[in-house]
Design a protein around this motif. Structure first.
Motif, PDB file in Angstrom:
ATOM      1  N   GLY A 174      40.255  42.458  29.769  1.00  0.00           N
ATOM      2  CA  GLY A 174      38.965  42.669  30.021  1.00  0.00           C
ATOM      3  C   GLY A 174      38.773  44.123  29.075  1.00  0.00           C
ATOM      4  N   TYR A 175      37.364  44.197  28.785  1.00  0.00           N
ATOM      5  CA  TYR A 175      37.008  45.506  28.142  1.00  0.00           C
ATOM      6  C   TYR A 175      35.641  45.862  28.579  1.00  0.00           C
ATOM      7  CZ  TYR A 175      36.482  48.322  23.865  1.00  0.00           C
ATOM      8  OH  TYR A 175      36.519  49.519  22.967  1.00  0.00           O
ATOM      9  N   VAL A 176      35.597  47.394  28.950  1.00  0.00           N
ATOM     10  CA  VAL A 176      34.361  47.728  29.762  1.00  0.00           C
ATOM     11  C   VAL A 176      34.197  49.016  28.788  1.00  0.00           C
ATOM     12  CG1 VAL A 176      35.519  48.612  31.579  1.00  0.00           C
ATOM     13  CG2 VAL A 176      33.061  47.919  31.802  1.00  0.00           C
ATOM     14  N   LEU A 177      32.948  49.540  28.675  1.00  0.00           N
ATOM     15  CA  LEU A 177      32.534  50.616  28.255  1.00  0.00           C
ATOM     16  C   LEU A 177      32.607  51.706  29.287  1.00  0.00           C
ATOM     17  CD1 LEU A 177      29.560  49.586  25.700  1.00  0.00           C
ATOM     18  CD2 LEU A 177      31.908  50.094  25.192  1.00  0.00           C
ATOM     19  N   LYS A 178      32.744  53.171  28.760  1.00  0.00           N
ATOM     20  CA  LYS A 178      32.940  54.023  29.588  1.00  0.00           C
ATOM     21  C   LYS A 178      31.506  54.515  30.326  1.00  0.00           C
ATOM     22  CE  LYS A 178      37.350  56.494  28.969  1.00  0.00           C
ATOM     23  NZ  LYS A 178      37.915  57.850  28.317  1.00  0.00           N
ATOM     24  N   ASP A 179      30.388  54.154  29.693  1.00  0.00           N
ATOM     25  CA  ASP A 179      29.170  54.630  29.855  1.00  0.00           C
ATOM     26  C   ASP A 179      28.454  53.630  30.935  1.00  0.00           C
ATOM     27  OD1 ASP A 179      28.411  52.725  28.450  1.00  0.00           O
ATOM     28  OD2 ASP A 179      27.046  53.883  26.949  1.00  0.00           O
ATOM     29  N   THR A 180      29.145  52.767  31.536  1.00  0.00           N
ATOM     30  CA  THR A 180      28.730  51.695  32.340  1.00  0.00           C
ATOM     31  C   THR A 180      28.611  52.073  33.761  1.00  0.00           C
ATOM     32  OG1 THR A 180      29.121  49.201  32.963  1.00  0.00           O
ATOM     33  CG2 THR A 180      31.121  50.839  33.063  1.00  0.00           C
ATOM     34  N   TRP A 181      27.674  51.654  34.570  1.00  0.00           N
ATOM     35  CA  TRP A 181      27.603  52.073  36.038  1.00  0.00           C
ATOM     36  C   TRP A 181      28.747  51.453  36.527  1.00  0.00           C
ATOM     37  CZ3 TRP A 181      23.792  54.972  37.221  1.00  0.00           C
ATOM     38  CH2 TRP A 181      22.661  54.985  36.439  1.00  0.00           C
ATOM     39  N   ASP A 231      29.137  49.790  39.369  1.00  0.00           N
ATOM     40  CA  ASP A 231      28.971  48.446  40.141  1.00  0.00           C
ATOM     41  C   ASP A 231      29.610  47.485  38.957  1.00  0.00           C
ATOM     42  OD1 ASP A 231      27.700  49.190  42.258  1.00  0.00           O
ATOM     43  OD2 ASP A 231      25.903  48.389  41.742  1.00  0.00           O
ATOM     44  N   GLU A 232      29.308  47.630  37.559  1.00  0.00           N
ATOM     45  CA  GLU A 232      29.700  47.005  36.581  1.00  0.00           C
ATOM     46  C   GLU A 232      31.257  46.876  36.372  1.00  0.00           C
ATOM     47  OE1 GLU A 232      29.249  45.535  31.880  1.00  0.00           O
ATOM     48  OE2 GLU A 232      27.939  46.922  32.455  1.00  0.00           O
ATOM     49  N   PHE A 233      31.870  48.182  36.482  1.00  0.00           N
ATOM     50  CA  PHE A 233      33.062  48.709  36.421  1.00  0.00           C
ATOM     51  C   PHE A 233      33.976  47.774  37.483  1.00  0.00           C
ATOM     52  CE2 PHE A 233      36.821  50.943  37.784  1.00  0.00           C
ATOM     53  CZ  PHE A 233      37.808  51.108  36.892  1.00  0.00           C
ATOM     54  N   LEU A 234      33.375  47.785  38.637  1.00  0.00           N
ATOM     55  CA  LEU A 234      34.174  47.114  39.845  1.00  0.00           C
ATOM     56  C   LEU A 234      34.052  45.638  39.457  1.00  0.00           C
ATOM     57  CD1 LEU A 234      33.259  49.167  42.683  1.00  0.00           C
ATOM     58  CD2 LEU A 234      35.316  48.980  41.811  1.00  0.00           C
ATOM     59  N   THR A 235      32.878  45.107  39.009  1.00  0.00           N
ATOM     60  CA  THR A 235      32.942  43.727  38.507  1.00  0.00           C
ATOM     61  C   THR A 235      33.879  43.362  37.434  1.00  0.00           C
ATOM     62  OG1 THR A 235      30.458  43.637  38.952  1.00  0.00           O
ATOM     63  CG2 THR A 235      31.317  41.942  37.454  1.00  0.00           C
ATOM     64  N   ALA A 236      34.207  44.180  36.522  1.00  0.00           N
ATOM     65  CA  ALA A 236      35.181  43.849  35.497  1.00  0.00           C
ATOM     66  C   ALA A 236      36.558  44.073  36.006  1.00  0.00           C
ATOM     67  CB  ALA A 236      35.053  44.879  34.434  1.00  0.00           C
ATOM     68  N   PHE A 237      36.698  44.936  36.913  1.00  0.00           N
ATOM     69  CA  PHE A 237      37.948  44.885  37.566  1.00  0.00           C
ATOM     70  C   PHE A 237      38.623  43.846  38.302  1.00  0.00           C
ATOM     71  CE2 PHE A 237      40.363  46.456  41.244  1.00  0.00           C
ATOM     72  CZ  PHE A 237      41.698  46.575  40.745  1.00  0.00           C
ATOM     73  N   ASN A 238      37.468  43.312  39.110  1.00  0.00           N
ATOM     74  CA  ASN A 238      37.752  42.303  40.035  1.00  0.00           C
ATOM     75  C   ASN A 238      37.838  41.005  39.205  1.00  0.00           C
ATOM     76  OD1 ASN A 238      37.589  43.494  42.528  1.00  0.00           O
ATOM     77  ND2 ASN A 238      35.448  43.609  42.622  1.00  0.00           N
ATOM     78  N   LYS A 239      37.049  40.822  38.191  1.00  0.00           N
ATOM     79  CA  LYS A 239      37.051  39.590  37.464  1.00  0.00           C
ATOM     80  C   LYS A 239      38.582  39.608  36.643  1.00  0.00           C
ATOM     81  CE  LYS A 239      35.305  36.028  35.476  1.00  0.00           C
ATOM     82  NZ  LYS A 239      34.272  36.016  34.594  1.00  0.00           N
ATOM     83  N   VAL A 240      39.092  40.708  36.276  1.00  0.00           N
ATOM     84  CA  VAL A 240      40.168  40.802  35.608  1.00  0.00           C
ATOM     85  C   VAL A 240      41.418  40.416  36.537  1.00  0.00           C
ATOM     86  CG1 VAL A 240      41.948  42.226  34.062  1.00  0.00           C
ATOM     87  CG2 VAL A 240      39.412  41.782  33.576  1.00  0.00           C
ATOM     88  N   ARG A 241      41.526  41.115  37.610  1.00  0.00           N
ATOM     89  CA  ARG A 241      42.504  41.173  38.589  1.00  0.00           C
ATOM     90  C   ARG A 241      42.659  39.858  39.166  1.00  0.00           C
ATOM     91  NH1 ARG A 241      41.792  43.999  44.436  1.00  0.00           N
ATOM     92  NH2 ARG A 241      39.732  43.270  44.972  1.00  0.00           N
ATOM     93  N   GLU A 242      41.657  38.823  39.230  1.00  0.00           N
ATOM     94  CA  GLU A 242      41.487  37.567  39.471  1.00  0.00           C
ATOM     95  C   GLU A 242      41.855  36.737  38.665  1.00  0.00           C
ATOM     96  OE1 GLU A 242      37.579  36.885  40.889  1.00  0.00           O
ATOM     97  OE2 GLU A 242      37.803  38.242  42.948  1.00  0.00           O
ATOM     98  N   GLY A 243      42.394  37.092  37.319  1.00  0.00           N
ATOM     99  CA  GLY A 243      42.682  36.119  36.345  1.00  0.00           C
ATOM    100  C   GLY A 243      41.745  35.875  35.219  1.00  0.00           C
TER     101      GLY A 243
END
Length: 214
Positions: free
Chosen positions: A101-108, A110-122
């Motif tokens: 996954g790749y998420v920008l540092k200026d994200t909110w 909520d999106e950071f956690l969405t990215a985190f959860n999506k990646v940890r779920e595979g």
């Protein structure tokens, strides 16, 4: 998932990630301000997921090399890149190295956690504002001359596209003026241009994010 390793050299980023992850139920959040120490923590604690600032560097061990080294020894650990770099070629380099996954540092948050959860779920996650540019970049395949460049070369090219002088680029990156001049000569050869204006036009053509910075 009980253990996550966050590698970033900004204390406020480490603290913010730690708080968000603990609030999300992660039992152990390890923190490192360098790739060298991050590798040591990874070997000692075997975290299930790593959140990585791609720009960190320790000797020759840059972010992409760090990911590739992990992948040689561990195909299961999940890597989420948390970066300020918004160039699609950089994103592709990270994904090809083994990031999920790749998420920008200026994200909110909520999106950071969405990215985190999506990646940890595979799954795989790319920041919304990057997704279309990344798809376009990949569709170009070998026709994009930036695909063979290193992260440092892409960083230099992005600064050239912003109209910055060799001296300013030298100061921002922290290397000598001569090193910047030599790097730009190599970049010109890779792209197939001869002059600086031609190089700037090529950067604007192949790096969509460069348009937004000008």
């Amino acid at each position: 998932m009980s253990t996550v390793l966050v590698i970033d050299d900004h204390p406020i980023v480490l603290q913010g990630c730690k708080r968000l992850l603990e609030d999300a139920g992660i039992e152990t959040v390890l923190e490192s301000a360098s790739l060298t120490n991050g590798l040591r923590l990874y070997r000692a604690h075997a975290p299930q997921m790593i959140i990585l600032d791609l720009s960190l560097k320790s000797g020759v061990l840059d972010g992409l090399t760090f990911i590739r080294r992990l992948r040689l020894n561990d195909r299961k650990v999940r890597v989420l890149v948390f970066s300020m770099h918004d160039d699609p070629i950089v994103v592709n380099h990270a994904l090809e190295a083994g990031a999920s996954g790749y998420v920008l540092k200026d994200t909110w948050s909520d999106e950071f956690l969405t990215a985190f959860n999506k990646v940890r779920e595979g799954g795989t996650y790319i920041s919304h504002e990057l997704a279309s540019d990344v798809v376009f970049s990949r569709s170009q395949g070998s026709s994009n001359p930036l695909g063979s460049m290193t992260l440092r070369e892409l960083q230099i090219l992005s600064l050239v596209a912003e109209g910055k002088s060799y001296g300013v680029i030298s100061d921002e990156i922290g290397v000598s003026y001569k090193t910047i001049a030599n790097s730009i000569s190599l970049i010109k050869n890779k792209i197939g241009v001869r002059t600086l204006p031609e190089l700037m036009r090529a950067a604007l053509q192949h790096m969509p994010s460069a348009h937004r910075k000008r």
